[in-house]
Enzyme design. Structure first.
Site, PDB file in Angstrom:
ATOM      1  N   LYS A 163     -46.381 -86.062  43.645  1.00 50.34           N
ATOM      2  CA  LYS A 163     -47.080 -86.917  42.687  1.00 50.34           C
ATOM      3  C   LYS A 163     -46.310 -87.092  41.382  1.00 50.34           C
ATOM      4  O   LYS A 163     -46.210 -88.193  40.869  1.00 50.34           O
ATOM      5  CB  LYS A 163     -48.454 -86.336  42.340  1.00 50.34           C
ATOM      6  N   ARG A 220     -60.228 -85.051  40.017  1.00 46.22           N
ATOM      7  CA  ARG A 220     -59.861 -84.015  40.976  1.00 46.22           C
ATOM      8  C   ARG A 220     -61.075 -83.523  41.751  1.00 46.22           C
ATOM      9  O   ARG A 220     -60.957 -82.634  42.572  1.00 46.22           O
ATOM     10  CB  ARG A 220     -59.271 -82.839  40.189  1.00 46.22           C
ATOM     11  N   ARG A 244     -39.655 -76.276  43.854  1.00 47.43           N
ATOM     12  CA  ARG A 244     -39.628 -77.206  42.723  1.00 47.43           C
ATOM     13  C   ARG A 244     -39.415 -76.482  41.402  1.00 47.43           C
ATOM     14  O   ARG A 244     -39.736 -75.309  41.233  1.00 47.43           O
ATOM     15  CB  ARG A 244     -40.892 -78.061  42.677  1.00 47.43           C
ATOM     16  N   ARG A 296     -42.409 -73.358  37.555  1.00 43.92           N
ATOM     17  CA  ARG A 296     -43.685 -73.383  36.855  1.00 43.92           C
ATOM     18  C   ARG A 296     -44.383 -72.055  37.038  1.00 43.92           C
ATOM     19  O   ARG A 296     -44.420 -71.521  38.130  1.00 43.92           O
ATOM     20  CB  ARG A 296     -44.553 -74.519  37.407  1.00 43.92           C
ATOM     21  N   ARG A 332     -54.948 -73.003  44.662  1.00 40.09           N
ATOM     22  CA  ARG A 332     -54.891 -74.421  44.295  1.00 40.09           C
ATOM     23  C   ARG A 332     -54.973 -75.299  45.551  1.00 40.09           C
ATOM     24  O   ARG A 332     -55.636 -76.324  45.540  1.00 40.09           O
ATOM     25  CB  ARG A 332     -53.639 -74.719  43.483  1.00 40.09           C
TER      26      ARG A 332
HETATM   27  P1  ADP Z   1     -50.928 -78.944  40.784  1.00 35.63           P
HETATM   28  O1  ADP Z   1     -51.353 -80.269  41.339  1.00 35.63           O
HETATM   29  O2  ADP Z   1     -49.600 -78.481  41.328  1.00 35.63           O
HETATM   30  O3  ADP Z   1     -51.981 -77.874  40.887  1.00 35.63           O
HETATM   31  P2  ADP Z   1     -51.238 -79.939  38.034  1.00 35.63           P
HETATM   32  O4  ADP Z   1     -50.136 -80.028  37.075  1.00 35.63           O
HETATM   33  O5  ADP Z   1     -51.889 -81.210  38.476  1.00 35.63           O
HETATM   34  O6  ADP Z   1     -50.632 -79.114  39.240  1.00 35.63           O
HETATM   35  O7  ADP Z   1     -52.393 -78.989  37.466  1.00 35.63           O
HETATM   36  C1  ADP Z   1     -52.123 -77.694  36.978  1.00 35.63           C
HETATM   37  C2  ADP Z   1     -53.446 -76.995  36.622  1.00 35.63           C
HETATM   38  O8  ADP Z   1     -54.121 -77.707  35.558  1.00 35.63           O
HETATM   39  C3  ADP Z   1     -54.484 -76.941  37.735  1.00 35.63           C
HETATM   40  O9  ADP Z   1     -54.271 -75.845  38.607  1.00 35.63           O
HETATM   41  C4  ADP Z   1     -55.791 -76.797  36.946  1.00 35.63           C
HETATM   42  O10 ADP Z   1     -55.964 -75.484  36.473  1.00 35.63           O
HETATM   43  C5  ADP Z   1     -55.534 -77.688  35.743  1.00 35.63           C
HETATM   44  N1  ADP Z   1     -55.989 -79.089  35.958  1.00 35.63           N
HETATM   45  C6  ADP Z   1     -55.221 -80.198  36.036  1.00 35.63           C
HETATM   46  N2  ADP Z   1     -55.951 -81.321  36.227  1.00 35.63           N
HETATM   47  C7  ADP Z   1     -57.244 -80.906  36.287  1.00 35.63           C
HETATM   48  C8  ADP Z   1     -58.480 -81.569  36.478  1.00 35.63           C
HETATM   49  N3  ADP Z   1     -58.566 -82.893  36.667  1.00 35.63           N
HETATM   50  N4  ADP Z   1     -59.625 -80.810  36.469  1.00 35.63           N
HETATM   51  C9  ADP Z   1     -59.568 -79.489  36.294  1.00 35.63           C
HETATM   52  N5  ADP Z   1     -58.443 -78.803  36.107  1.00 35.63           N
HETATM   53  C10 ADP Z   1     -57.281 -79.473  36.103  1.00 35.63           C
END
Ligand code: ADP
Ligand code: ZN
Length: 212
Positions: free
Chosen positions: A13, A88, A127, A159, A171
């Site tokens: 993404k 999400r 990554r 990360r 996750r």
């Molecule tokens: P990934 O898709 O690899 O988990 P992201 O960068 O999208 O990584 O998200 C990292 C973290 O940020 C998530 O594990 C969560 O804790 C938080 N997060 C991101 N977007 C949301 C969302 N829409 N609602 C709740 N928590 C979120």
């Protein structure tokens, strides 16, 4: 152009978002990046989000929805945007629909990137990303110079939330439980575009452009 992109962790993404944003001249809003920067800067939002992000859990909806609502009010979002990582879950999707309705805007497409679980896991493990601007790299596609970012010169590292197996598994579990139902949600709205996420970044990108 108003777009959202979702898919499991490691689906690509972040990489695709950067390209889409460039091609269509819209800003990418990544809730994950917003939380990571807030945590790094020690802001009030960062303090609220920290425990959740570190454990691989979802930040509470009321916090996340508030952040996105505020961000979408900014000038640079008035002609369009790409949301990466939001909505999400169905509750966030409903709140987002309300925001759109209030502003009289329409979503153009919901892009769902599909990859098999083993691919997603191996991409997470290989990554790397820039601490300053969030740009993504991989062990197989490093920056030109010694893990310094090609875009901004920042340090390119793993990360934090990718380092622990339990966090990654949590996750992915939450993706299946909370985020996958968005497929049906956007199918019902007639906005779903399923994209095969296998292949090179160029191949995936041309599928996305075709779908849009
Ligand atoms: P990934 O898709 O690899 O988990 P992201 O960068 O999208 O990584 O998200 C990292 C973290 O940020 C998530 O594990 C969560 O804790 C938080 N997060 C991101 N977007 C949301 C969302 N829409 N609602 C709740 N928590 C979120
Ligand atoms: Zn950078």
């Amino acid at each position: 152009m108003r777009l959202i992109i979702f898919g499991p962790q490691g689906a690509g993404k972040g990489t695709q978002s950067a390209r889409i944003a460039e091609k269509y001249g819209i800003p990418t809003i990544s809730t994950g990046d917003i939380f990571r920067w807030a945590i790094k800067g020690g802001t009030a939002l960062g303090l609220k989000a920290k425990e959740y992000v570190e454990a691989g859990r979802l930040v509470p909806d009321e916090v996340t929805i508030g952040v996105v609502r505020e961000r979408l009010h900014a000038d640079d979002c008035q002609e369009g945007f790409l949301l990466d990582g939001f909505p999400r879950n169905v509750r966030q999707a409903e709140a987002f629909d309300e925001m759109l309705e209030k502003s009289g805007d329409k979503l153009d497409a919901a892009l769902m990137i599909v990859v098999p679980e083993e691919v997603s896991l191996s991409r997470i493990l290989t990554r790397r990303s820039c601490l300053e601007c969030g740009r993504n790299y991989g062990v197989d596609s490093p920056p030109e110079h010694n893990w310094t970012c090609d875009s901004c010169g920042g340090k390119v590292v793993e990360r934090q939330d990718d380092l622990e197996k339990e966090t990654v598994t949590e996750r992915l579990r939450l993706y299946h439980e909370q985020t996958e139902p968005l497929k049906q949600y956007y199918e019902d709205e007639g906005l779903l575009k399923e994209i095969d996420g296998l292949g090179s970044p160029d191949e995936v990108f041309s599928r996305i452009v075709g779908a849009i």
